[in-house]
Structure formats: C-alpha cells, structure tokens
Design a protein around this motif. Structure first.
Motif, PDB file in Angstrom:
ATOM      1  N   MET A 105       0.838  -1.193   0.000  1.00 30.04           N
ATOM      2  CA  MET A 105       0.000   0.000   0.000  1.00 30.04           C
ATOM      3  C   MET A 105       0.878   1.250   0.000  1.00 30.04           C
ATOM      4  O   MET A 105       1.746   1.403   0.867  1.00 30.04           O
ATOM      5  N   GLU A 106       0.659   2.115  -0.981  1.00 34.91           N
ATOM      6  CA  GLU A 106       1.357   3.396  -1.030  1.00 34.91           C
ATOM      7  C   GLU A 106       0.732   4.345  -0.006  1.00 34.91           C
ATOM      8  O   GLU A 106      -0.499   4.383   0.148  1.00 34.91           O
ATOM      9  N   PRO A 107       1.530   5.157   0.667  1.00 33.67           N
ATOM     10  CA  PRO A 107       0.985   6.011   1.728  1.00 33.67           C
ATOM     11  C   PRO A 107      -0.007   7.065   1.242  1.00 33.67           C
ATOM     12  O   PRO A 107      -0.849   7.513   2.011  1.00 33.67           O
ATOM     13  N   ASP A 108       0.086   7.467  -0.038  1.00 32.37           N
ATOM     14  CA  ASP A 108      -0.833   8.484  -0.544  1.00 32.37           C
ATOM     15  C   ASP A 108      -2.066   7.877  -1.216  1.00 32.37           C
ATOM     16  O   ASP A 108      -2.916   8.592  -1.746  1.00 32.37           O
ATOM     17  N   SER A 109      -2.188   6.563  -1.216  1.00 34.87           N
ATOM     18  CA  SER A 109      -3.357   5.918  -1.800  1.00 34.87           C
ATOM     19  C   SER A 109      -4.611   6.294  -1.021  1.00 34.87           C
ATOM     20  O   SER A 109      -4.567   6.537   0.194  1.00 34.87           O
ATOM     21  N   LEU A 110      -5.741   6.325  -1.714  1.00 33.34           N
ATOM     22  CA  LEU A 110      -7.003   6.662  -1.049  1.00 33.34           C
ATOM     23  C   LEU A 110      -7.313   5.713   0.103  1.00 33.34           C
ATOM     24  O   LEU A 110      -7.949   6.091   1.082  1.00 33.34           O
ATOM     25  N   GLN A 111      -6.865   4.456  -0.011  1.00 33.90           N
ATOM     26  CA  GLN A 111      -7.188   3.444   1.001  1.00 33.90           C
ATOM     27  C   GLN A 111      -6.106   3.303   2.072  1.00 33.90           C
ATOM     28  O   GLN A 111      -6.241   2.497   2.990  1.00 33.90           O
ATOM     29  N   SER A 112      -5.058   4.082   1.965  1.00 36.76           N
ATOM     30  CA  SER A 112      -3.940   3.953   2.898  1.00 36.76           C
ATOM     31  C   SER A 112      -4.328   4.401   4.304  1.00 36.76           C
ATOM     32  O   SER A 112      -5.003   5.421   4.488  1.00 36.76           O
ATOM     33  N   TYR A 113      -3.882   3.643   5.298  1.00 37.97           N
ATOM     34  CA  TYR A 113      -4.136   4.051   6.673  1.00 37.97           C
ATOM     35  C   TYR A 113      -3.230   5.214   7.091  1.00 37.97           C
ATOM     36  O   TYR A 113      -3.566   5.955   8.018  1.00 37.97           O
ATOM     37  N   TRP A 114      -2.102   5.378   6.448  1.00 40.89           N
ATOM     38  CA  TRP A 114      -1.308   6.596   6.637  1.00 40.89           C
ATOM     39  C   TRP A 114      -2.176   7.801   6.273  1.00 40.89           C
ATOM     40  O   TRP A 114      -2.266   8.774   7.023  1.00 40.89           O
ATOM     41  N   ARG A 115      -2.775   7.739   5.112  1.00 42.50           N
ATOM     42  CA  ARG A 115      -3.607   8.857   4.648  1.00 42.50           C
ATOM     43  C   ARG A 115      -4.820   9.043   5.556  1.00 42.50           C
ATOM     44  O   ARG A 115      -5.189  10.177   5.899  1.00 42.50           O
ATOM     45  N   PHE A 116      -5.437   7.949   5.937  1.00 43.71           N
ATOM     46  CA  PHE A 116      -6.600   8.007   6.828  1.00 43.71           C
ATOM     47  C   PHE A 116      -6.265   8.761   8.114  1.00 43.71           C
ATOM     48  O   PHE A 116      -7.002   9.665   8.525  1.00 43.71           O
ATOM     49  N   MET A 117      -5.165   8.390   8.748  1.00 38.37           N
ATOM     50  CA  MET A 117      -4.812   8.997  10.026  1.00 38.37           C
ATOM     51  C   MET A 117      -4.462  10.482   9.869  1.00 38.37           C
ATOM     52  O   MET A 117      -4.805  11.302  10.736  1.00 38.37           O
ATOM     53  N   ARG A 118      -3.829  10.824   8.785  1.00 38.11           N
ATOM     54  CA  ARG A 118      -3.518  12.232   8.568  1.00 38.11           C
ATOM     55  C   ARG A 118      -4.789  13.035   8.341  1.00 38.11           C
ATOM     56  O   ARG A 118      -4.954  14.134   8.884  1.00 38.11           O
ATOM     57  N   GLU A 119      -5.696  12.488   7.535  1.00 32.03           N
ATOM     58  CA  GLU A 119      -6.926  13.218   7.227  1.00 32.03           C
ATOM     59  C   GLU A 119      -7.865  13.306   8.427  1.00 32.03           C
ATOM     60  O   GLU A 119      -8.575  14.299   8.600  1.00 32.03           O
ATOM     61  N   GLN A 120      -7.889  12.252   9.248  1.00 35.37           N
ATOM     62  CA  GLN A 120      -8.818  12.218  10.369  1.00 35.37           C
ATOM     63  C   GLN A 120      -8.274  12.878  11.632  1.00 35.37           C
ATOM     64  O   GLN A 120      -9.058  13.385  12.441  1.00 35.37           O
ATOM     65  N   LEU A 121      -6.935  12.888  11.802  1.00 29.98           N
ATOM     66  CA  LEU A 121      -6.392  13.365  13.072  1.00 29.98           C
ATOM     67  C   LEU A 121      -5.094  14.152  12.935  1.00 29.98           C
ATOM     68  O   LEU A 121      -5.036  15.325  13.287  1.00 29.98           O
ATOM     69  N   PHE A 122      -4.047  13.537  12.425  1.00 28.77           N
ATOM     70  CA  PHE A 122      -2.704  14.102  12.539  1.00 28.77           C
ATOM     71  C   PHE A 122      -2.565  15.488  11.914  1.00 28.77           C
ATOM     72  O   PHE A 122      -1.882  16.359  12.471  1.00 28.77           O
TER      73      PHE A 122
END
Length: 653
Positions: A105-122
């Motif tokens: 999984m690439e970190p900038d993918s729509l399904q990435s949990y890296w992206r999820f955490m940045r968008e939701q919290l970080f």
C-alpha cells in the motif's frame, strides 16, 4: 477512565444523559458500556483519551497511544480535533503507533491508513510528525520480518502502550488478527480473511482490487497495552460482540482474547448491543417493567426459543424461563398468550395504504383517506424495490398516488467497466447518427478516457460520476415504469452530502435537509416510507434517515403533516425484530417473483456488485430470504403461513 452517568432510576435499557445503559446483573465477561448512539459513545472515549494526555503532560511524560482505523474511531478523532481547536488540548507529548496497514500500500493511496490517520487526526492537531507511526505498506517483502521486529522494539522503547483503541471486524478480528490468530502472536504480515476483504471491497472498487495481506500488531502486542478500549457501532456487529463478551475465549473470535486483559472496556451503541442477553432478554438478568412492549418481546422470544406457537405456551414455560413475575403481575399464561397473539395478528395487512370502507380499529393503517399520497424515500436508487417492492406495488395497485424520492445518485456503486460500456455506447451512437452536442460528447469522451486510464488509487472524475449517476437514474426509472407509476413521480434529490466520489461522505448539511423538506411540502403526503436500516451508523442509510427525520420535525407544525404517518422499512441487511413490527404486508409467490423482476431492472447491481459486503448473494436473493424469513417467524409463532412478508415500524414524530 470512562465513568458512568447516574442511572439508578432509569428504566431498563434506556440511556440517560448520554451515559451508558446499566444493568445490575449481566452475562458479560468484559465490562461493556452501551450508549444511545455512536456520537455519545465516541465523546466519552475521546474525553478519556484527552484526560490521559493531560495527565501525562502534568507528569512531564509522553502519552503512548495505540490507534485504530476504520469507520468506528472517526467520531472519536473528530472529537479530539474539536478539543484541540476549542479547548487547547495539545498533542505535543503524544506518541502513537497504529495497529495495521494494508500490504502492499502506497501512503498516498485513497485506502492507505497513513492517509486516513492524517486526514482524520494528525493534520489537524499539533502532534510532531516524528511522533506518529503507521506500519509501512511499501516495505520490500524480504524486509518485512525485520520491519515488524523493529516496530515492536519501538513500542517497547517508548515505554509500552498506555492506551490501545480498537475496532472489531464482523468476524471478530482486532487489528488484522483474523480468526485463527494465536494469543501470543506479535506484529507480523497477515493473510486477510475473505470476509474482511469483502467488507473492505467497497473502498477498493471491488474484491479483485482489494489487498490480500496486511501488516498488523499481534494479539500479544495489543494485550500488552495498559488500557484497551474497543468500539463497535451498528447491529451488524451485534453477534460478534456477544460472542466476544459472553462466549468463551477462542481463536475463532480474536476479540474474545480481551477477556484475559485486566483493564479493558467495550464501548458500543444500542444497535451493537442488541444480541447481548441483558438487551435481548433482560428479564433473565434483572427486574424489568412489564409494559406492553416488554411483554410482547418476552412472549415472542419465549415462543421462538421453545419452538412452540404462542397459544401453546403454558404457565410452566413462563416459570421455567425467567417470566414468573410476569405471571404474578398479569395472571395465567392463557390470557397473556391471547393478547400477544392478537397484537401480532393485527399487524398483518394486505392493505398498506389502509382498507377503504373497513373498520380500521385493529388495522395498522387508517382507512381514510381512501386514496393516499405516499412518498417512498429510497437512499440509493434500488432500496425502494429491494426493501419494500411488494408494498410499493400494492400501494400503486390499490389506487394510491405513489412518489419515490431517490435521495442519492448511488454513482459510486457502479463498476468502472459498466460505466465505460455506457460511455462508449453514447459516443458511438452520437457519432453514427450525427448527433451534434459538443458538451455531451465531451463529457462522455472524457469519462471514457478517464476510465481507461484510471488507477486503483484514483477517485472518479466528475464526468465519470455523472455517467454512473445516469446509469442508476435510468434503472430507477425502469423500476417505476415496471411498478406502474409515472416517471414524473420519480424524484431524484441528489443530496449533496453523497457527492464526494468516495465511500467517505460529507456530514449531513442544511442543503440535504432542505431538498427533503421541499419534496415533502410539494407532495403533502399521507404516508412517508423511509429506510430505517441502521446496520452501519456511518452509512448512507443513516444519513438519509437523519435528513428525513429533521425535515419532518421542521414541518410537523404544517396542517398537512397532522395527517401524515411515517413508516420505517429495513434494507437488504437486516429485519425488524418480530416484537417491533407494527405492519406486516404478506406476499404471494407471484408477488415475490414480480418483486424479483423489479430488482432485476437494476442491471448495474447484478453479477458482481461493487459494494456487496460480506454477503456474496445478490440483492434479490437477500431480499427474498429476509422476506421469507419474516413470514416463517410469524408462522412459527402460530399465525397464518405466507410465502413472504415485508415489515414496517411506525415512527411517531
């Protein structure tokens, strides 16, 4: 620590002041707090996390958090962000370790949990970038073993997890520790269970595109946290929650391992608690108020549990199954049985719009006016026919003026290849017959080009969403023609909250409520039918129902609303408990077949649905099994045997 609100004088199973439901006795082996809804529960959890962060700040220590992804913790993160912005909650001392990540999984993918955490919290708080950690979905396969070992070491070096936040999968997984995971497992690469992949397939545009592996913290890693809080929302989680907190510790339900933790709490909403003993049969664990609702619930439960029709239940059956105080209060079983039987009998009607020139004293709907104006609100373009197709047909055949309010376009549920086929057809048709509409041609050409070049991580373009929306609109119109209502009675509301191009939607807004209000004011209905299927409290059905309820509340002072009844139906995912049903519309074999043919009008939703979930059956199969199941339950209770039934509950606003 999450504390309980005072509820000493509260009726059984009722939430007070947004606090959890209490019961003096429970069958649960894990402390479990039940809240009225996910929002109230999430606030309580967020405030516990905030208190811990502040406590650690006061001690001059870092706060080590284990964080989860998925739909369950979103409202927790939203509340933490709010506290940061409005109350000055700082995350400067927070160090976080996420549970898992898909692999690869690439970190900038729509399904990435890296992206999820940045968008939701970080990205919304002041946590230093070097302080948050998510498993790396890009690590080379031959380096994974080294990476997961180092991930464990980093947690240990930080001092161990002070707090671990969890969700739970439909099969009981925590993190991505699937059934079969051992209690001593640590961070590792894990093969995903088919049910997990199926549940996530909507995010990836179908099962074939969904990853088969993930890096996850292990069960032992989770159990090492000083405090663990697990979240669960919606009735689809109810069976696995019951297994985790009331069943035995077993690898087939990894969440049950949490029974061995000394400081764990399950925080769930009422829908997710529905299978717990204290909620499903509270008379077995505590004293209850024997009002009519509780009596009906207990008697139907007893009948189905013993496999005896209601009218055959005896005093001994009541006494042997925790209902002796009901007998002491109301007399012999014979009288109670007849009363409950008659109530169930009165819910059955072949006239969902009311039967003209009939005594409606014991009927679920009014006889007058004989011809009613009805609005069926359909969250997606096929929920009307899937969930209440037989009733839809009956209302039309019996002379009522039926309108359908299609609340969203449903465009994200159309497969790319289906949209490409449609776009190519339009372009080729225009070219062959010399139709000169530059703007239309451009839209379909751009959509076709985009679909051919689209990568899995990319969102649909506006042109593609437009094409997909047209497909679903055409199918909805075909259904209306099939039932017999004029196409002008199909109203496409295209509620703005839905139009993000992603599974993740915007919050319900004023424009969403207004478009629903406008349709209600235009039609001035005597009946409103709305989807009450809340299996996923973050899903489209819940948002659409919230919009309808808010619209009705704002309009209830209008004269026409004084004669308007609201009936709630369930979707293809679940059905009302028989004790809750207030109107049951029977269907003959021919009517079941006609409903099936109506569902077939939605060709884009057949043979490989994008958002199929964990159920591999097509929607017509799910609907028929559910409708036949409802009829079978009525028959088991001792009532007439029908081929199928659609069930409704009235919302008395």
């Amino acid at each position: 620590m999450i504390t309980d609100s005072p509820v000493a004088d509260a009726p059984n199973n009722q939430s007070v002041n947004n606090g959890p439901v209490h019961s003096a006795i429970t069958y649960e082996k894990i402390p479990t707090h039940i809240y009225a809804d996910a929002k109230a529960a999430s606030r309580a959890v967020a405030h516990e996390i905030a208190d811990l962060i502040r406590q650690k700040q006061g001690e001059g220590k870092p706060c080590i958090l284990g964080l989860a992804t998925g739909s369950s913790p979103k409202t927790v993160y939203a509340e933490l962000v709010r506290m940061h912005r409005e109350e000055g909650l700082s995350f400067r001392n927070v160090v976080s370790f996420n549970l898992d990540e898909y692999y690869p999984m690439e970190p900038d993918s729509l399904q990435s949990y890296w992206r999820f955490m940045r968008e939701q919290l970080f990205d919304h708080v002041d946590i230093p970038a070097e302080n948050y950690h998510v498993p790396d979905g890009t690590i080379r396969y031959d380096k994974v073993a080294e990476f997961v070992k180092r991930y464990e070491e980093m947690i240990a070096e930080a001092g161990g997890l002070d707090f671990q936040l969890l969700g739970i999968g439909g099969n009981g997984h925590i993190g991505f520790n699937e059934p079969g995971s051992l209690i001593n497992s640590h961070t590792r690469l894990m093969m995903l269970d088919h049910s997990t992949r199926a549940a996530a397939s909507g995010d990836f545009g179908g099962l074939p595109r969904t990853p088969r592996k993930a890096i996850t913290m292990g069960v032992a890693s989770i159990l090492a946290a000083k405090r663990v809080v697990l979240l669960a929302w919606g009735e689809r989680k109810a069976p696995v929650i019951r297994g985790a907190v009331e069943g035995t510790v077993t690898e087939t339900n990894p969440a049950s391992y949490l029974q061995t933790h000394p400081n764990v709490l399950f925080v769930i909403d009422e829908a997710a608690s529905s299978e717990l003993t204290r909620m499903k049969s509270p008379w077995l664990v505590d004293t209850v108020v024997w009002d009519n609702k509780m009596i009906k619930k207990a008697v139907t439960h007893l009948s189905l549990t013993l496999g005896k029709p209601i009218l055959k239940l005896t005093d001994r059956d009541y006494n042997d199954n925790g209902m002796s105080d009901l007998l002491a209060q109301y007399g012999q079983a014979y009288d109670i049985n007849i009363d409950v039987f008659n109530q169930l009998q009165h819910t059955i009607t072949g006239w969902p719009g009311g039967k003209p020139n009939a005594d409606d004293t014991n009927r679920p709907e009014r006889a007058l006016p004989a011809q009613k104006r009805c609005i069926i609100f359909s969250p997606h373009p096929d929920d009307d026919i899937i969930s209440m197709g037989g009733t839809f047909q009956r209302l039309h055949d019996q002379g009522h003026e039926v309108h359908v309010g299609y609340q969203t376009s449903g465009n994200i549920a159309v497969a790319d290849d289906e949209a490409l086929r449609f776009a190519d057809y339009v372009v080729d048709f225009n070219s062959k017959f010399g139709i000169n509409s530059p703007e239309a041609t451009r839209i379909f050409q751009d959509a076709a080009t985009s679909l051919r070049l689209k990568k899995d991580s990319e969102m649909d373009t506006p042109e593609v969403r437009h094409v997909k929306g047209l497909i679903r609109m055409g199918e909805a119109k075909a259904t209306c023609r099939f039932v017999g209502i004029p196409v002008e009675n199909a109203h496409f509301l295209n509620m703005p909250f839905y139009e993000t191009g992603k599974v993740e939607k915007k919050p319900l807004g004023e424009d969403d409520v207004k478009v629903v209000m406008d349709l209600i004011e235009k039609i001035k209905p005597h009946q409103i039918y709305a989807a009450g299927d809340l299996a996923d409290p973050h899903g489209t059905h819940k948002v659409c129902l919230d919009a309808i309820m808010e619209a009705v509340r704002r309009l209830k002072h209008k004269n026409f609303m004084k004669d308007c009844w609201v009936w709630l139906y369930r979707g293809a995912w679940a059905e009302w408990d028989v004790s809750e049903i207030e109107m049951a519309v029977p269907m003959s074999p021919d009517q079941v077949m006609k409903k099936r043919l109506g569902i077939f009008k939605h060709q884009s939703q057949k043979d490989g649905v994008v958002y199929q979930g964990t159920d591999s059956r097509e929607f017509w199969q799910r609907a028929e099994e559910r409708n036949r199941g409802t009829a079978a339950i009525y028959n088991r209770l001792g009532l007439a045997e029908y081929e199928a039934m659609e069930a409704f509950v009235r919302w008395k606003f």
